[in-house]
Design a protein around this motif. Structure first.
Motif, mmCIF file in Angstrom:
data_model
loop_
_atom_site.group_PDB
_atom_site.id
_atom_site.type_symbol
_atom_site.label_atom_id
_atom_site.label_comp_id
_atom_site.label_asym_id
_atom_site.label_seq_id
_atom_site.Cartn_x
_atom_site.Cartn_y
_atom_site.Cartn_z
ATOM 1 N N UNK A 173 0.959 -1.170 0.005
ATOM 2 C CA UNK A 173 0.003 0.061 -0.049
ATOM 3 C C UNK A 173 0.924 1.328 -0.200
ATOM 4 N N UNK A 174 0.371 2.285 -0.843
ATOM 5 C CA UNK A 174 1.395 3.512 -0.700
ATOM 6 C C UNK A 174 1.077 4.417 0.520
ATOM 7 N N UNK A 175 2.021 4.531 1.023
ATOM 8 C CA UNK A 175 2.039 5.499 2.487
ATOM 9 C C UNK A 175 2.633 6.961 2.195
ATOM 10 N N UNK A 176 2.937 7.253 1.205
ATOM 11 C CA UNK A 176 3.108 8.800 0.918
ATOM 12 C C UNK A 176 3.301 9.230 -0.433
ATOM 13 N N UNK A 177 3.470 10.466 -0.557
ATOM 14 C CA UNK A 177 3.211 10.976 -2.149
ATOM 15 C C UNK A 177 4.340 11.875 -2.333
ATOM 16 N N UNK A 178 5.098 11.954 -3.454
ATOM 17 C CA UNK A 178 5.898 12.885 -3.840
ATOM 18 C C UNK A 178 5.893 13.135 -5.355
ATOM 19 N N UNK A 179 6.384 14.492 -5.662
ATOM 20 C CA UNK A 179 6.611 14.948 -6.994
ATOM 21 C C UNK A 179 8.183 14.822 -7.236
#
Length: 123
Positions: free
Chosen positions: A1-7
């Motif tokens: 499961x994805x636990x953080x987002x980034x660009x």
């Protein structure tokens, strides 16, 4: 499961870009090396600056094809950040302007990545 987002923005010189963003954002990166820097924005979004020479697969395009958005609480903050960022050497592509969604300005980083500061109009 994805636990953080980034660009991740591909940059020519990660150290130079980290210095630019440190000055613009008023914060130091949480991680920095000669080829990469990472900032954690107040929203929790991670903004990474990755030296394009080490990216696999190699990027097909560089900056300018999209906006990195920075939403602020008031229209006055749009104007204040415009003056502040211009004073810090950001290239302004669009001065503060009232658009159909609200007030906004657009600046560019050294690699041409578009940085849009905006406030969404009520109603």
């Amino acid at each position: 499961m994805i636990d953080s987002n980034s660009i991740l923005l591909f940059v020519t010189d990660a150290t130079k870009s980290a210095s630019f963003y440190s000055q613009l954002l008023g914060q130091d990166p949480v991680d920095a090396s000669p080829t990469f820097a990472m900032f954690i924005l107040p929203s929790g979004l991670a903004l990474g600056l990755w030296g394009k020479a080490g990216v696999e697969p190699a990027p097909a395009a560089m900056g300018g094809g999209c906006d990195v958005g920075f939403r602020v609480a008031t229209t006055e903050m749009v104007d204040e950040l415009h003056a502040e960022w211009q004073g810090k050497g950001a290239t302004v592509l669009l001065p503060p302007t009232n658009l159909d969604f609200g007030r906004s300005f657009v600046a560019a980083d050294p690699d041409g990545h578009r940085l849009r500061v905006y406030n969404v109009a009520e109603g």
